[in-house]
Enzyme design. Sequence first.
Site, mmCIF file in Angstrom:
data_model
loop_
_atom_site.group_PDB
_atom_site.id
_atom_site.type_symbol
_atom_site.label_atom_id
_atom_site.label_comp_id
_atom_site.label_asym_id
_atom_site.label_seq_id
_atom_site.Cartn_x
_atom_site.Cartn_y
_atom_site.Cartn_z
ATOM 1 N N SER A 1 0.844 -1.206 0.000
ATOM 2 C CA SER A 1 0.000 0.000 0.000
ATOM 3 C C SER A 1 0.874 1.248 0.000
ATOM 4 C CB SER A 1 -0.923 0.002 1.221
ATOM 5 O OG SER A 1 -1.855 -1.042 1.139
ATOM 6 N N SER B 1 -4.688 1.871 3.212
ATOM 7 C CA SER B 1 -4.579 0.752 4.149
ATOM 8 C C SER B 1 -5.722 -0.222 3.917
ATOM 9 C CB SER B 1 -4.623 1.257 5.600
ATOM 10 O OG SER B 1 -4.650 0.174 6.510
ATOM 11 N N GLY B 2 -5.392 -1.401 3.430
ATOM 12 C CA GLY B 2 -6.428 -2.392 3.197
ATOM 13 C C GLY B 2 -7.200 -2.707 4.462
ATOM 14 N N SER B 3 -6.494 -2.986 5.528
ATOM 15 C CA SER B 3 -7.153 -3.373 6.784
ATOM 16 C C SER B 3 -7.774 -2.199 7.511
ATOM 17 C CB SER B 3 -6.143 -4.048 7.715
ATOM 18 O OG SER B 3 -5.219 -3.088 8.239
ATOM 19 N N GLY B 4 -7.236 -1.011 7.300
ATOM 20 C CA GLY B 4 -7.708 0.159 8.042
ATOM 21 C C GLY B 4 -7.338 0.101 9.508
ATOM 22 N N THR C 1 -3.795 -0.819 10.455
ATOM 23 C CA THR C 1 -2.343 -0.850 10.598
ATOM 24 C C THR C 1 -1.915 0.190 11.630
ATOM 25 O OG1 THR C 1 -2.223 -1.443 8.261
ATOM 26 C CG2 THR C 1 -0.157 -0.764 9.329
ATOM 27 N N GLU D 1 -4.370 -3.174 -4.044
ATOM 28 C CA GLU D 1 -3.367 -2.184 -4.467
ATOM 29 C C GLU D 1 -3.583 -1.739 -5.911
ATOM 30 O OE1 GLU D 1 -1.742 -4.533 -1.147
ATOM 31 O OE2 GLU D 1 -1.816 -5.258 -3.211
#
Length: 168
Positions: free
Chosen positions: A39, A78-81, A83, A135
């Site tokens: 990311s 951020s994929g997970s939100g 990090t 991504e």
Amino acid sequence: MGQEITDLLGRIDVDAFARLVQAFDDPGQRWFFSGQGRSGLVAQMGAMRFMHLGRTVHFVSEVSAPSIRKGDALLIISGSGETPVSTGFARIAKAESAKIVTLTHKPAGTLAGIADVTLHIPIEESKQFGGSLFEQSCLILLDSVVFGLAQQIPDAHKLMLSRHTNLQ
């Protein structure tokens, strides 16, 4: 892969994307980009594209990046939100009264709760290796914003080349 990307982009909320585009309305606003891992690489590519438009951009954690302040904006991918580094940066920027923008596939995550503008990347499942769809989609969406902004600048491509190559 192409079909997965096409399908995902078809599920992007048009109003949320318009809010993302609107976040970049002020050409004089100073922008900071951030993300971790892949990311972060996409965030760096996005930052470079905005620099080519003539925007003032920095990548968070580079030694030459100044401190974020009121009136600035921070874009975090951020994929997970969730990090920890990314949420920490968002909290710091929010405490400085900076605008926070995030691209994430977790719209109810911590980062989205901090952000002023959230673009949900609606990944349901993917056959691609290790999250690549997230991504790839983020880069295409940021490129779409840049493309739209470039349409408003006379000789945008020529100006980009001069910034990229330092040739006049």
